[in-house]
Design a protein around this motif. Structure first.
Motif, PDB file in Angstrom:
ATOM      1  N   GLU A 165      74.538  69.796  42.643  1.00 47.44           N
ATOM      2  CA  GLU A 165      75.644  69.527  43.613  1.00 47.44           C
ATOM      3  C   GLU A 165      75.330  68.040  44.163  1.00 47.44           C
ATOM      4  O   GLU A 165      74.121  67.879  44.733  1.00 47.44           O
TER       5      GLU A 165
ATOM      6  N   SER B  50      78.602  69.363  40.254  1.00 43.79           N
ATOM      7  CA  SER B  50      79.277  70.405  40.507  1.00 43.79           C
ATOM      8  C   SER B  50      79.568  70.567  41.865  1.00 43.79           C
ATOM      9  O   SER B  50      79.071  69.762  42.783  1.00 43.79           O
TER      10      SER B  50
ATOM     11  N   SER C  58      84.464  67.353  40.215  1.00 45.12           N
ATOM     12  CA  SER C  58      83.308  67.509  39.609  1.00 45.12           C
ATOM     13  C   SER C  58      83.499  66.672  38.231  1.00 45.12           C
ATOM     14  O   SER C  58      84.440  66.930  37.530  1.00 45.12           O
TER      15      SER C  58
END
Length: 195
Positions: A49, A95, A100
DNA sequence: GCCAACGTTGGC
DNA sequence: GCCAACGTTGGC
């Protein structure tokens, strides 16, 4: 050195224990573990992330390298421990991002070794069921190779006929997955506007 | 060893 | 915020 990547939040404080079954080994992903021809290089995709640790963070990290720690999923662990070899390349995927996307390339510079965060009671991803003698969780070290000329976003990947079988698409939630050589080439071409 | 309940990832 | 997919847990 970042403490966490895109991985399960709270690890089971119970007992992931020894590797149980490896269903994928008899499935389509068996190739990820098969013997290699001399000099064969394989490809992977690792997720993070960007709010936690982005590719830009990796680019400014010491030696542009980080240990890929805190993975607490057994399938992903098996890829880290048994699949990835020094010199393999991996797409760096953001992500939970907008959008994304695959944003960069990194190289495996150290093969699977025990993840110390699993053995540290003070760590968020401590796993009380693991131990140093027979480690449950593993990690590799990856080094940034380069940022893609342009990010390849998930919708574009899903729209590509050549990428319908990508593990990223088919098995959405795994944080470490194999990439087939032709898929690798397709994504590279897309990032360079050639596809 | 089955399977229902539960937890997590991550796209949308 | 919702929920699909799917791994894990635990009762039996």
């Amino acid at each position: 050195m970042p403490a966490k990547k895109s991985v399960p939040k709270k690890s089971a404080s119970k007992k992931p224990a020894a590797p149980k079954s490896m269903p994928y080994e008899k499935g389509a992903w068996a190739a990820a573990f098969s013997a290699r021809t001399p000099g064969e290089k394989r490809y992977w995709l690792i997720k993070s992330e960007p709010d936690v640790f982005s590719f830009d963070d990796l680019l400014v990290a010491p030696k542009q390298t980080t240990c890929w720690d805190s993975v607490r999923n057994s399938s992903a662990r098996n890829f880290l421990r048994d699949g990835m070899k020094k010199g393999d390349l991996a797409f760096y995927y953001h992500s939970n991002a907008d959008p994304s996307a695959i944003v960069g390339i990194c190289e495996v510079v150290r093969e699977g070794y025990p993840d110390p965060t699993a053995l540290d009671p003070a760590h968020d991803y401590y796993d009380a069921g693991s131990n140093a003698e027979t480690p449950t969780w593993f990690m590799v070290d990856v080094k940034a190779v380069k940022k893609l000329a342009s990010a390849v976003a998930l919708p574009a990947i899903k729209d590509s006929a050549a990428l319908q079988e990508m593990a990223l698409v088919k098995v959405g939630r795994l944080s470490v997955v194999p990439v087939q050589p032709d898929e690798w080439e397709t994504v590279i071409a897309m990032s360079e506007g050639r596809a």
